[in-house]
Design a protein around this motif. Structure first.
Motif, short mmCIF file in Angstrom:
data_model
loop_
_atom_site.label_atom_id
_atom_site.label_comp_id
_atom_site.label_asym_id
_atom_site.label_seq_id
_atom_site.Cartn_x
_atom_site.Cartn_y
_atom_site.Cartn_z
N GLN A 262 59.17 30.86 37.89
CA GLN A 262 59.41 30.09 36.66
C GLN A 262 60.81 29.49 36.66
OE1 GLN A 262 58.27 33.35 33.93
NE2 GLN A 262 56.95 31.86 32.92
N LYS A 263 61.79 30.30 37.04
CA LYS A 263 63.19 29.86 37.05
C LYS A 263 63.42 28.68 37.99
CE LYS A 263 67.53 31.79 38.74
NZ LYS A 263 68.09 33.00 39.36
N THR A 264 62.66 28.64 39.09
CA THR A 264 62.86 27.57 40.07
C THR A 264 62.02 26.33 39.78
OG1 THR A 264 61.29 28.75 41.52
CG2 THR A 264 63.63 29.06 41.96
N GLY A 265 61.31 26.32 38.64
CA GLY A 265 60.66 25.08 38.21
C GLY A 265 59.17 24.97 38.46
N TYR A 266 58.51 26.12 38.48
CA TYR A 266 57.05 26.12 38.64
C TYR A 266 56.39 26.84 37.47
CZ TYR A 266 58.27 25.41 43.61
OH TYR A 266 58.79 24.95 44.79
N ILE A 267 55.18 26.40 37.12
CA ILE A 267 54.36 27.13 36.17
C ILE A 267 53.54 28.13 36.99
CG2 ILE A 267 52.48 26.99 34.49
CD1 ILE A 267 53.31 23.99 34.15
N PRO A 268 53.66 29.43 36.73
CA PRO A 268 52.83 30.39 37.46
C PRO A 268 51.35 30.18 37.12
CG PRO A 268 54.68 31.48 36.40
CD PRO A 268 54.61 30.10 35.83
N VAL A 269 50.54 30.07 38.16
CA VAL A 269 49.10 29.83 37.98
C VAL A 269 48.32 31.12 38.22
CG1 VAL A 269 47.10 28.58 38.92
CG2 VAL A 269 49.29 27.39 38.59
N ALA A 270 48.70 31.86 39.26
CA ALA A 270 48.00 33.10 39.59
C ALA A 270 48.86 33.94 40.52
CB ALA A 270 46.66 32.80 40.25
N ALA A 271 48.58 35.24 40.52
CA ALA A 271 49.17 36.15 41.50
C ALA A 271 48.15 37.26 41.73
CB ALA A 271 50.48 36.74 40.99
N PHE A 272 47.88 37.56 43.02
CA PHE A 272 46.97 38.66 43.32
C PHE A 272 47.36 39.32 44.63
CE2 PHE A 272 44.89 34.84 45.05
CZ PHE A 272 44.51 35.24 46.33
N THR A 273 47.06 40.61 44.72
CA THR A 273 47.47 41.38 45.90
C THR A 273 46.43 41.25 47.02
OG1 THR A 273 46.39 43.34 45.03
CG2 THR A 273 48.71 43.07 44.50
N LEU A 274 46.92 41.32 48.25
CA LEU A 274 46.02 41.34 49.41
C LEU A 274 45.43 42.74 49.57
CD1 LEU A 274 47.89 39.37 52.22
CD2 LEU A 274 46.12 38.54 50.69
N PRO A 275 44.14 42.84 49.86
CA PRO A 275 43.55 44.16 50.06
C PRO A 275 44.05 44.84 51.34
CG PRO A 275 41.94 42.44 50.50
CD PRO A 275 43.14 41.76 49.96
N GLU A 276 43.86 46.15 51.41
CA GLU A 276 44.33 46.92 52.57
C GLU A 276 43.76 46.40 53.89
OE1 GLU A 276 43.55 51.10 52.11
OE2 GLU A 276 44.44 51.12 50.10
N SER A 277 42.54 45.91 53.87
CA SER A 277 41.92 45.42 55.12
C SER A 277 42.74 44.30 55.76
CB SER A 277 40.50 44.93 54.84
OG SER A 277 40.52 43.86 53.90
N CYS A 278 43.44 43.52 54.95
CA CYS A 278 44.28 42.44 55.48
C CYS A 278 45.42 43.00 56.34
CB CYS A 278 44.86 41.60 54.34
SG CYS A 278 43.64 40.58 53.51
N TRP A 279 45.89 44.17 55.98
CA TRP A 279 46.93 44.84 56.76
C TRP A 279 46.35 45.60 57.94
CZ3 TRP A 279 52.31 45.25 55.71
CH2 TRP A 279 52.74 44.63 54.53
N ILE A 280 45.38 46.46 57.64
CA ILE A 280 44.89 47.40 58.68
C ILE A 280 44.01 46.69 59.70
CG2 ILE A 280 43.55 49.51 59.06
CD1 ILE A 280 44.55 50.34 56.16
#
Length: 255
Positions: free
Chosen positions: A182-200
């Protein structure tokens, strides 16, 4: 080992190790497509920049799920060569072009892109610095989509805190990172975590055979031994502390 960060290993060796793997960081085609679903108005005239693209696993997913033209940028020529070969094999060479360049000194025009994408790479230049710099190259109402290492909790054990603060000094919670967006000039649209499978499944498991082969190829090379030890420790720490941190997709729209 505890005081070493990945940046202290020779970049040429890191590049040699990772260019033979499909992914250079945690992620998956499914999560890339999920993030892409938040972006509207991507016509055949749209332009996407994929920054810190590596060998382009997510670049190809973007190309196969949009009609846009994509410029993929990475510091390593070997990664870009592989990306361009893959684009040709998939018949995407007319819309996908890999170029060698630095994320903190982009060779583009202001307001050039409808979408700037970056998976697992912004930490190399800093979250706030990257968002500020990249905004110049986005059209008004253009989107930025990034994955970034983030804390899931306000407090965590000292061992994992030290590891990640050494590796990514700016690492913050999801709420903190959204406030930076927000501070850098964007409207936050979404945020979501990557599931464990993406790591493992997509990051740690494919590294195992490559690590053995790399140690044999560079037998006696202390830098390589330290680098592989670092990677193995990263995997061990993840299995021990994964409830405290992970990668998060952040999606913002330029004001």
């Amino acid at each position: 080992m505890e005081d070493i960060t990945i940046r202290e290993f020779e970049f040429a060796l890191i590049n040699e190790f990772f260019t033979e793997l499909e992914r250079q960081g945690p992620g998956s085609p499914e999560e890339t497509i999920r993030a892409l679903s938040f972006i509207s108005n991507l016509s055949s005239k749209a332009k996407i920049a994929d920054l810190g693209c590596g060998t382009g696993a997510q670049t190809m997913v973007l190309a196969q799920n949009t009609k846009a033209t994509i410029t993929a940028l990475d510091l390593y020529a070997g990664s870009i060569d592989k990306l361009n070969v893959t684009a040709e094999k998939l018949g995407l060479q007319n819309r996908v072009k890999g170029i060698v360049g630095s994320m903190d000194n982009l060779p583009f025009r202001n307001d050039e892109f409808d979408l700037i994408w970056s998976e697992g790479a912004i930490a190399n230049i800093g979250f706030e610095k990257g968002l500020n710099h990249w905004k110049n190259f986005l059209k008004k109402d253009g989107y930025v989509v990034i994955t970034y290492e983030s804390w899931f909790t306000d407090e965590r054990p000292a061992e994992i805190e030290k590891w990640w603060v050494d590796a990514v000094p700016e690492i913050g919670t999801i709420a903190h990172n959204i406030s930076i967006m927000q501070k850098t000039g964007y409207i936050p649209v979404a945020a979501f975590t990557l599931p464990e499978s993406c790591w493992i499944d997509n990051y740690f498991v494919p590294q195992k055979a490559r690590q053995e082969e790399f140690l044999k190829k560079h037998a006696g090379n202390k830098t390589v031994e330290d680098m592989i030890a670092f990677m193995r420790r990263e995997a061990d720490l993840y299995s021990k502390y994964k409830q405290y941190y992970g990668y998060v997709f952040y999606i913002g729209k330029k004001l």
